[in-house]
Design an enzyme around this catalytic site. Sequence first.
Site, PDB file in Angstrom:
ATOM      1  N   GLN A  55      -4.983  -1.502   9.378  1.00 57.28           N
ATOM      2  CA  GLN A  55      -4.937  -2.851   8.823  1.00 57.28           C
ATOM      3  C   GLN A  55      -5.557  -3.856   9.797  1.00 57.28           C
ATOM      4  O   GLN A  55      -5.237  -3.857  10.982  1.00 57.28           O
ATOM      5  CB  GLN A  55      -3.470  -3.222   8.508  1.00 57.28           C
ATOM      6  CG  GLN A  55      -3.274  -4.521   7.762  1.00 57.28           C
ATOM      7  CD  GLN A  55      -3.749  -4.472   6.306  1.00 57.28           C
ATOM      8  OE1 GLN A  55      -3.928  -3.410   5.717  1.00 57.28           O
ATOM      9  NE2 GLN A  55      -3.974  -5.627   5.722  1.00 57.28           N
TER      10      GLN A  55
ATOM     11  N   LYS B 285       0.846  -1.204   0.000  1.00 54.17           N
ATOM     12  CA  LYS B 285       0.000   0.000   0.000  1.00 54.17           C
ATOM     13  C   LYS B 285       0.880   1.253   0.000  1.00 54.17           C
ATOM     14  O   LYS B 285       0.657   2.172  -0.788  1.00 54.17           O
ATOM     15  CB  LYS B 285      -0.959  -0.025   1.200  1.00 54.17           C
ATOM     16  CG  LYS B 285      -2.027  -1.117   1.060  1.00 54.17           C
ATOM     17  CD  LYS B 285      -2.905  -1.351   2.286  1.00 54.17           C
ATOM     18  CE  LYS B 285      -3.817  -2.555   2.037  1.00 54.17           C
ATOM     19  NZ  LYS B 285      -4.791  -2.842   3.093  1.00 54.17           N
TER      20      LYS B 285
ATOM     21  N   ASP C  77     -11.473   2.593   3.668  1.00 56.00           N
ATOM     22  CA  ASP C  77     -11.802   1.164   3.636  1.00 56.00           C
ATOM     23  C   ASP C  77     -13.307   0.946   3.482  1.00 56.00           C
ATOM     24  O   ASP C  77     -13.744  -0.168   3.169  1.00 56.00           O
ATOM     25  CB  ASP C  77     -11.381   0.505   4.960  1.00 56.00           C
ATOM     26  CG  ASP C  77     -10.058  -0.229   4.846  1.00 56.00           C
ATOM     27  OD1 ASP C  77      -9.774  -0.769   3.766  1.00 56.00           O
ATOM     28  OD2 ASP C  77      -9.331  -0.259   5.857  1.00 56.00           O
TER      29      ASP C  77
END
Length: 294
Positions: A98, A54, A121
């Site tokens: 995460q 990422k 997200d």
Amino acid sequence: MTAEIISGTAISRQIREELKQEVAQLKEKHNIIPGLVTVLVGEDPASQSYVGSKVRTCEELGIYSERHDLPADIDEQTLMSLIDRLNKDPKINGILVQLPLPKHISESNVLIAIDPRKDVDGFHPINVGKLMIGEPDYLPCTPHGIQELLIRSGIETEGADIVVVGRSNIVGKPVANILMQKRAGANATVTVCHTRTRDLVSHTRRADILIVAAGKPKDVTADMVKEGVVVIDVGVHRIGKTKEGKNILCGDVDFESVKEKAKAITPVPGGVGPMTIVMLMTNTVKAAKLAAGL
Ligand code: L34
């Protein structure tokens, strides 16, 4: 028949090229640099590798990135104060924590603490709700990546029987929701199967498009699918190491047998994984535009 391989590597590269141009234009015309922060708690090697990709992809695209790697024993309050600070930081448009988090930290407390405008997200309940009513700002990255793979591979979803195996909040539920929406690139008839489904095979054999996010290596075999099916394999499992020490990966689907029956299939690696990463970049650019009122 041997299946067409749907390359997430190639399709994600194309989307990165498009995004690179968009990021350059935002800078040139509006002096905007999108910013993403990644927060990683603990040292799970898979999570470390995903967060690493990422951050690298941000660099490639000209997106500002910040990385916070925290010890596994950090307390929830410290993590919350960090999120609070990032919520207020104007350089940051997207906040990615995460998952999974260590057991002593409540995932739902953390996800709800992220400013929904920075929730790239799409996991905040506000954004989940907006998706549910068909007015999403941010689609969750893996499900959105799956939809893009289908669209860009020219696979018709309208009226298709799509069977999803797995009902997680990250993949199963949102992908089912996205593909049943009344809009182009969706309009499917979606069935969601899970660990309590009575006769799984009777569902998987009916599928025109089978999306597998069940979390078990090579669980879906050729006898479970119909001839000409399109298979999207969301699983990523590390099943060993090569002599050179590289990870050997496989998905939830028994690729070798299923590809002989399918019309098209995604590989692991190089299928859904790279799409997840690029859709995060798409959401970060969108967040920067929304923040600037564009
Ligand atoms: N908050 N947590 C949050 N957001 C996410 O979107 C994720 N996810 C899932 C796990 N936790 C998360 C990811 O980033 C899964 N995931 C993810 C991202 C990238 C890849 C796989 C899963 C990926 O790049 N896979 C490569 C193989 C990489 C390897 O060597 O392991 C592939 O080609 O499939």
